[in-house]
Design an enzyme around this catalytic site. Structure first.
Site, PDB file in Angstrom:
ATOM      1  CD1 TRP A   1     -69.948-123.880  20.081  1.00 45.94           C
ATOM      2  CD2 TRP A   1     -71.934-123.945  19.025  1.00 45.94           C
ATOM      3  NE1 TRP A   1     -70.339-122.598  19.860  1.00 45.94           N
ATOM      4  CE2 TRP A   1     -71.560-122.596  19.217  1.00 45.94           C
ATOM      5  CE3 TRP A   1     -73.133-124.218  18.383  1.00 45.94           C
ATOM      6  CZ2 TRP A   1     -72.341-121.533  18.786  1.00 45.94           C
ATOM      7  CZ3 TRP A   1     -73.917-123.159  17.947  1.00 45.94           C
ATOM      8  CH2 TRP A   1     -73.525-121.837  18.153  1.00 45.94           C
TER       9      TRP A   1
ATOM     10  CG  ASP B   1     -73.166-126.525  13.483  1.00 47.99           C
ATOM     11  OD1 ASP B   1     -72.897-125.643  12.647  1.00 47.99           O
ATOM     12  OD2 ASP B   1     -73.091-126.339  14.722  1.00 47.99           O
TER      13      ASP B   1
ATOM     14  CE  LYS C   1     -66.289-119.813  14.318  1.00 48.65           C
ATOM     15  NZ  LYS C   1     -66.055-119.863  15.711  1.00 48.65           N
TER      16      LYS C   1
HETATM   17  N1  PLP Z   1     -71.555-124.375  15.312  1.00 47.16           N
HETATM   18  C1  PLP Z   1     -70.346-124.646  15.776  1.00 47.16           C
HETATM   19  C2  PLP Z   1     -69.941-126.063  15.944  1.00 47.16           C
HETATM   20  C3  PLP Z   1     -69.464-123.615  16.119  1.00 47.16           C
HETATM   21  O1  PLP Z   1     -68.263-123.911  16.587  1.00 47.16           O
HETATM   22  C4  PLP Z   1     -69.895-122.274  15.952  1.00 47.16           C
HETATM   23  C5  PLP Z   1     -69.017-121.180  16.371  1.00 47.16           C
HETATM   24  O2  PLP Z   1     -68.166-121.268  17.206  1.00 47.16           O
HETATM   25  C6  PLP Z   1     -71.170-122.053  15.427  1.00 47.16           C
HETATM   26  C7  PLP Z   1     -71.974-123.125  15.126  1.00 47.16           C
HETATM   27  C8  PLP Z   1     -71.812-120.739  15.159  1.00 47.16           C
HETATM   28  O3  PLP Z   1     -71.108-119.622  15.021  1.00 47.16           O
HETATM   29  P1  PLP Z   1     -71.693-118.313  14.387  1.00 47.16           P
HETATM   30  O4  PLP Z   1     -73.097-118.150  14.848  1.00 47.16           O
HETATM   31  O5  PLP Z   1     -70.795-117.248  14.863  1.00 47.16           O
HETATM   32  O6  PLP Z   1     -71.634-118.499  12.900  1.00 47.16           O
END
Ligand code: PLP
Length: 402
Positions: free
Chosen positions: A133, A215, A251
């Site tokens: 990511w 994560d 999500k």
């Molecule tokens: N980590 C991963 C691997 C992700 O794909 C995402 C979102 O796309 C996130 C963390 C963090 O998303 P958010 O801060 O919107 O919860």
């Protein structure tokens, strides 16, 4: 002269630039496969019905007020989120050596955890998968780490996991390095280690004294099954690892803009909990002081109420099945067109994203010629594929490759 005169333009953030280009495009059949957000069969965003229902209940509850939450957040939320991750019967919970801290979605939880590791534990190096990511590097660097390094993950030639390269890079990492691991539904490749491969990863990490930072952005969203999607984290806990895990509720609850997240700490002894909590408290206090309540109240309400919990589990099955069906539909369409190459990876991959195997030039061609917006790495969000555009997407890929 202005103090701002020498500020230079930073690099654009690819997904957001892509979104804007998509919004500005006037072509009727344009398709957005960039951003990672769920879409219905009609291509629309979805507020989960259980979220709507609980919001009405909360709005009518006059005992709730707008006072500050505690610095570490709403306990009813973080306890339920930690139990959802580790399993209610987890030894770490039974022994009171695990706890959660409410934070600002997945990103904020990563950031608080990373600051704790860098500032309090003095961690110097973080390792992330190649590719990962795109935000991991920025979040950990800004948190105070000295250096970020890659570990091999994706093999272009097999379109699968490079487990040998992965293990070899872990073996070379200095002791106490922080290893960022995707709990499930690896972003961007959609390719996870098998259970046997996770065991090998745990073996090396234990031997080399490496620290896991999971994560978890897709629990339940990936397979539709909360247990399955948290298997790796629970396995590491069962092996006696101390670890951190950042959980996002963007999500799986569709609460993208409410910024609901939880940072779970698993320690090997309950006697360290008060000191660790006090240091996390100082980190949060100096960063944003305390978290927002709306989204956390929704999630807490659902997770702590069996009727709503069941309804939510139905929703995550709906979302994950739609994605799995679209994987099948896209693969079928490509095979029907006899598009050169093997497309089995589309259905073998899991979660929101698929790494198509299209290279940078081909991905750019998809945007320019076909108005199909995807990342230059060849990553597409499966949520953007719908029954009404899957044929068009397949034909565009076919034309691009042949
Ligand atoms: N980590 C991963 C691997 C992700 O794909 C995402 C979102 O796309 C996130 C963390 C963090 O998303 P958010 O801060 O919107 O919860």
């Amino acid at each position: 002269k202005s103090r701002f005169a020498d500020v230079t333009l930073g690099p654009p953030i690819e997904v957001f630039a892509l979104n804007k280009a998509f919004a500005d495009d006037t072509f009727e059949n344009k398709v957005s496969l960039g951003v990672g957000a769920y879409r219905t069969d009609k291509g629309q965003p979805w507020v989960l019905p259980v979220v709507r229902e609980v919001e009405k209940i909360l709005a009518a509850d006059e005992t709730l007020n707008k006072e500050y939450l505690p610095i570490l957040g709403l306990d009813a939320f973080s306890s339920a989120a930690t139990a959802m991750l580790l399993g209610k019967d987890s030894a770490a919970l039974v022994e009171n050596r695990a706890f959660g801290v409410q934070s600002l979605s997945g990103t904020g939880s990563l950031r608080v955890g990373a600051e704790f590791l860098a500032r309090v534990l003095g961690s110097k190096y973080f390792y992330y998968s190649k590719p990962t990511w795109e935000n991991h590097r920025l979040v950990f660097t800004n948190a105070g780490f000295e250096e970020g390094r890659e570990y091999r993950y994706w093999s272009e030639s097999t379109r699968g996991l490079d487990i040998e390269g992965f293990l070899e890079d872990l073996r070379k990492a200095p002791e106490n390095s922080i290893i960022i691991l995707h709990a499930c539904a690896h972003n961007p490749t959609g390719c996870d280690p098998t259970q046997d491969q996770w065991k090998q990863i745990a073996d090396v990490m234990q031997e080399r004294k490496l620290f896991p930072f999971f994560d978890s952005a897709y629990q339940g969203f990936a397979s539709g099954d909360l247990e399955k999607d948290s298997w790796a984290v629970r396995y590491f806990v069962s092996r006696g690892f101390e670890l951190l895990c950042a959980q996002s509720f963007a999500k799986n609850f569709g609460l993208y803009n409410e910024r609901v997240g939880n940072l779970t700490f698993v320690l090997n002894d309950t006697s360290y909990v008060p000191q660790v909590k006090s240091q996390v408290t100082l980190i949060v206090r100096g960063m944003y002081s305390n978290p927002p309540s709306h989204g956390a109240r929704i999630v807490a309400y659902v997770l702590n109420n069996p009727k709503f919990y069941d309804q939510w589990k139905e929703h995550i099955r709906t979302m994950s099945s739609r994605i799995i069906e679209m994987r099948k539909a896209l693969r079928d369409a490509l095979e029907r067109l006899s598009t050169p190459g093997d497309w089995s990876h589309i259905t073998a991959q899991i979660g929101m994203f698929s790494y198509t195997g299209l290279n940078t030039a081909q991905s750019e061609h998809m945007i320019k010629k076909h108005h199909i917006y995807m990342l230059r790495s060849g990553r597409i969000s499966m949520c953007g594929v719908t029954p009404s555009n899957v044929e068009y997407v397949a034909q565009a890929i076919h034309e691009t490759i042949t």
